[in-house]
Design a protein around this motif. Structure first.
Motif, mmCIF file in Angstrom:
data_model
loop_
_atom_site.group_PDB
_atom_site.id
_atom_site.type_symbol
_atom_site.label_atom_id
_atom_site.label_comp_id
_atom_site.label_asym_id
_atom_site.label_seq_id
_atom_site.Cartn_x
_atom_site.Cartn_y
_atom_site.Cartn_z
ATOM 1 N N ASN A 122 -43.295 31.892 32.093
ATOM 2 C CA ASN A 122 -42.448 31.212 33.081
ATOM 3 C C ASN A 122 -41.328 32.139 33.521
ATOM 4 O OD1 ASN A 122 -43.735 28.650 33.263
ATOM 5 N ND2 ASN A 122 -42.910 28.143 31.245
ATOM 6 N N ASN A 123 -41.677 33.401 33.714
ATOM 7 C CA ASN A 123 -40.677 34.414 34.064
ATOM 8 C C ASN A 123 -40.718 34.772 35.537
ATOM 9 O OD1 ASN A 123 -39.777 34.712 31.382
ATOM 10 N ND2 ASN A 123 -41.462 36.109 30.922
ATOM 11 N N ILE A 136 -32.522 31.124 34.878
ATOM 12 C CA ILE A 136 -32.039 31.082 36.264
ATOM 13 C C ILE A 136 -31.551 29.682 36.605
ATOM 14 C CG2 ILE A 136 -32.758 31.258 38.681
ATOM 15 C CD1 ILE A 136 -34.569 33.554 37.891
ATOM 16 N N ALA A 137 -32.310 28.668 36.177
ATOM 17 C CA ALA A 137 -31.915 27.274 36.443
ATOM 18 C C ALA A 137 -30.607 26.934 35.738
ATOM 19 C CB ALA A 137 -33.023 26.327 35.989
ATOM 20 N N ILE A 138 -30.470 27.347 34.485
ATOM 21 C CA ILE A 138 -29.243 27.084 33.729
ATOM 22 C C ILE A 138 -28.056 27.804 34.359
ATOM 23 C CG2 ILE A 138 -28.081 27.591 31.536
ATOM 24 C CD1 ILE A 138 -30.713 26.987 30.134
ATOM 25 N N TYR A 168 -34.094 22.913 34.097
ATOM 26 C CA TYR A 168 -35.351 23.484 34.579
ATOM 27 C C TYR A 168 -36.493 22.487 34.432
ATOM 28 C CZ TYR A 168 -39.229 26.775 35.101
ATOM 29 O OH TYR A 168 -40.364 27.423 35.525
ATOM 30 N N GLU A 169 -37.189 22.254 35.533
ATOM 31 C CA GLU A 169 -38.291 21.281 35.518
ATOM 32 C C GLU A 169 -39.613 21.918 35.922
ATOM 33 O OE1 GLU A 169 -37.027 18.116 38.020
ATOM 34 O OE2 GLU A 169 -35.530 17.361 36.593
ATOM 35 N N GLY A 170 -39.721 23.234 35.789
ATOM 36 C CA GLY A 170 -40.989 23.914 36.076
ATOM 37 C C GLY A 170 -40.991 24.766 37.319
#
Length: 269
Positions: free
Chosen positions: A58-59, A84-86, A100-102
């Motif tokens: 998931n990178n 990135i989401a955080i 992060y949800e995907g």
């Protein structure tokens, strides 16, 4: 694939450790300390890599170019999309809970790109302070996300063969592996340009020469292009701090040498 020795890997490791403080400093400025009170970013490992496709997961892949004088290189930073989401959530005043949800939104990507740009600016400043040379970084970096159509192909064919792995720790709760990808040949040329690899190169050249030529490097053409830092020492003197503080332009300092004494010349220390 370029060869790189253990001695060179040690130098590369220390070189990249110089810039971990930039990451910690910028993240600490941007993140709410009530959420993550401590941020660490140590180097885990430095090694050759044959299959960058294994780093997908998931990178995301953040790519940019840089140059120091005539040494040019490309880099790609493998960054977990969850980080990135955080990061974007914290920058926008959130608490980073279930961020992060995907997939990543355009807003999250833009916030992270701005964050990475600030980190690179800080690295450029530190680089100039350490090596008195300008580090030029491309102004239009590319970020490849998991949802990007060319994602799989990009990870599979990065063209990179060298990896610097970091462990990004956000407080005691979050732990991310960040990997910087580049080419071993480009890294070696970069470090030669800032005078970090000459000693190792001389040692390696010495091992490659025939035994009769190793002592004194009788065939000077083998090392003719190696840069050497030369320092000339007229003499030395120890002074108390009180006296040093009193020095002004034009002050005369008596050294521990005599008239017509030899000048000591040092090559690479």
């Amino acid at each position: 694939m370029a060869n790189i020795t253990n001695s060179e890997i040690n130098i590369v490791t220390k070189f990249f450790e110089n810039f971990t403080a930039s990451v910690v400093r910028i993240l600490s400025e941007k993140f709410d300390t009530d959420v993550f009170d401590k941020i660490d970013f140590p180097v885990n490992s430095v090694s050759m890599v044959s299959d960058t496709g294994k780093l997908k997961g998931n990178n995301s892949l953040y790519k940019f170019n840089c140059a120091v004088e005539d040494a040019k290189g490309s880099f790609a930073v493998v960054i977990p999309e969850e980080f990135i989401a955080i990061a974007s959530e914290l920058i926008m005043g959130g608490k980073a809970e279930g961020a992060y949800e995907g997939t990543l939104s355009e807003l999250e990507v833009n916030a992270s790109v701005d964050l990475f740009a600030k980190i690179l600016d800080d690295i450029k400043f530190n680089f100039k302070s350490l090596y008195s040379k300008e580090l030029v970084i491309s102004q239009e970096p590319e970020i490849v996300l998991k949802k990007t159509p060319q994602y799989n192909e990009t990870f599979k064919n990065t063209g990179f063969d060298f990896a610097i792995s970091y462990n990004l720790k956000l407080g005691s709760e979050k732990d991310f592996e960040i990997t910087v990808l580049t080419n071993a040949a480009a890294i070696k040329q970069l470090l030669i340009n800032i005078d970090l690899l000459e000693e190792v190169m001389v040692q390696n050249i010495s091992k490659m020469l025939p035994p009769k030529e190793r002592d004194g490097f009788s065939d000077i053409n083998n090392i003719a292009d190696i840069k050497i830092n030369i320092a000339a020492e007229l003499g030395k003197i120890k002074l108390p701090i009180k006296q040093v503080l009193g020095l002004v332009s034009g002050s005369i300092i008596e050294l521990d040498t005599y008239d017509n004494a030899d000048i000591k010349v040092f090559a690479n220390g």
